[in-house]
Design an enzyme around this catalytic site. Structure first.
Site, PDB file in Angstrom:
ATOM      1  N   GLU A  54       5.162   8.771   2.796  1.00 37.37           N
ATOM      2  CA  GLU A  54       3.774   8.736   2.357  1.00 37.37           C
ATOM      3  C   GLU A  54       2.825   8.792   3.551  1.00 37.37           C
ATOM      4  OE1 GLU A  54       1.085   5.420   0.142  1.00 37.37           O
ATOM      5  OE2 GLU A  54       2.872   6.106  -0.936  1.00 37.37           O
ATOM      6  N   CYS A  85       7.173   2.684   1.476  1.00 38.67           N
ATOM      7  CA  CYS A  85       7.203   1.616   2.473  1.00 38.67           C
ATOM      8  C   CYS A  85       8.653   1.414   2.889  1.00 38.67           C
ATOM      9  CB  CYS A  85       6.618   0.332   1.881  1.00 38.67           C
ATOM     10  SG  CYS A  85       6.612  -1.061   3.028  1.00 38.67           S
TER      11      CYS A  85
END
Length: 351
Positions: free
Chosen positions: A170, A136
């Site tokens: 990711e 993140c």
């Protein structure tokens, strides 16, 4: 709306703060420890006694007034949980809030006479089988469009290069995250190819090793840029250079005052996950099995000596033991995104 240091900021999304805080029209946060409060009076009393002036972590990078801190989600759990709750106010796809122990948080701050002010951060798993280097990423609204988002991405790939393990954000990426990373990959790969336009032949492996970008991301970027061609005669794939396009991009970069990382300012060693109990048990089992095997072979040799009445050899043979290690891989976390929100108002600096 949140009050954060000298700023009052409109938020874009809701965040799972406790119910008594989530219903407030305005939330007050300490910009150093990230504790959230209900009123200005409570915040003022807290700031009078709060001793925090930087994240609870090791400072691994400093250049001028910018620093990066490596925060362990296991040792600074409350701080990391508060950081995730704050980030959710500006990120649509973020899902990680409280399960922070498997992650490391790299927090970018700006120093002044009051302390280290939060600019943004990115998180990554301590052990990731897919080799994701970002789980993140977020930049605070008052610091957006100033090059700090790219600086955070640059920093994540710098760590990947030091680990000698090309990384990737990711997956899947959000729409905004996809746009952000595509622009970054386009820029970095163009700069590399222009700098090496007169050198030895360029390959995917060389680009990946130099930039820290995963080879699959390099290949997809070259394909989007139209730099991968197929030889019609033998079917081989090769990379082509559009020198005019590369030169145009280089001129654009030269005119722009970009924030650049100084690798000499980094003091960091890669994180090594501790050995788990399961791993120790497996090793103990393997050691026990090895002893049993050796003992059985010795007994067989003694029986052969008695039957054949021959002299035994001192050679023990090859009894090399292979120790098996298992590493626990935590579940994937939030999608990596960067959200742009507007600056609302500036308050007077705290005295």
């Amino acid at each position: 709306v949140i009050v954060f240091g000298a700023w009052e900021i409109d938020t874009w999304y809701s965040s799972p703060y406790p119910q008594e805080y989530a219903m407030l029209p305005k939330l007050y946060l300490c910009e150093f420890c990230l504790k959230y409060m209900k009123s200005r009076n409570i915040l003022d009393r807290h700031m009078a006694k709060c001793k925090w002036r930087h994240p609870p972590a090791n400072e691994i990078y400093r250049k001028e007034d910018l620093s990066v801190w490596e925060v362990d989600g296991q040792t600074s759990k409350i701080y990391c949980q508060n950081l995730c709750l704050l980030a959710k106010l500006f990120l649509d796809h973020k899902t990680l809030y409280y399960d922070v122990e498997p992650f490391l948080f790299y927090v970018l701050t700006k120093e002044d006479e009051f302390g280290s002010h939060l600019i943004g951060y990115f998180s990554k798993e301590k052990s990731c089988q897919q080799r994701y280097n970002v789980s993140c990423i977020m930049t605070m609204p008052q610091f957006q469009r100033q090059g700090f988002g790219r600086l955070l991405i640059d920093f994540s790939y710098l760590l990947s290069r030091i680990e000698d393990q090309p990384g990737s954000p990711e997956k899947p990426l959000s729409d905004l995250g996809c746009l952000t990373y595509h622009n970054y990959w386009n820029s970095v790969i163009k700069e590399y190819m222009y700098a090496n336009r007169e050198g030895p032949p360029i390959s995917l492996r060389k680009i990946s090793q130099y930039t820290g970008i995963d080879p699959h991301d390099v290949a997809s970027t070259l394909e989007r840029l139209g730099m991968i061609k197929k030889n019609s005669s033998d079917g081989k794939i090769f990379i082509t250079l559009n020198l005019a396009n590369l030169r145009e991009h280089a001129d654009k970069v030269a005119r722009f005052n970009r924030r650049v990382l100084d690798e000499t300012c980094l003091q960091w060693t890669p994180f090594v996950p501790p050995k788990s109990a399961a791993t120790s048990a497996d090793e103990d089992d393997d050691e026990g099995k090895e002893v049993d095997v050796v003992k059985t072979r010795e007994e067989e040799e003694e029986e052969e000596i008695e039957e054949k009445d021959q002299s035994s050899s001192d050679d023990d043979g090859d009894h090399t033991m292979a120790t098996r290690m298992t590493i626990s891989i935590p579940a994937p976390s939030a999608v990596a995104t960067v959200m742009r929100v507007k600056k609302v108002a500036s308050l007077s600096p705290r005295s």
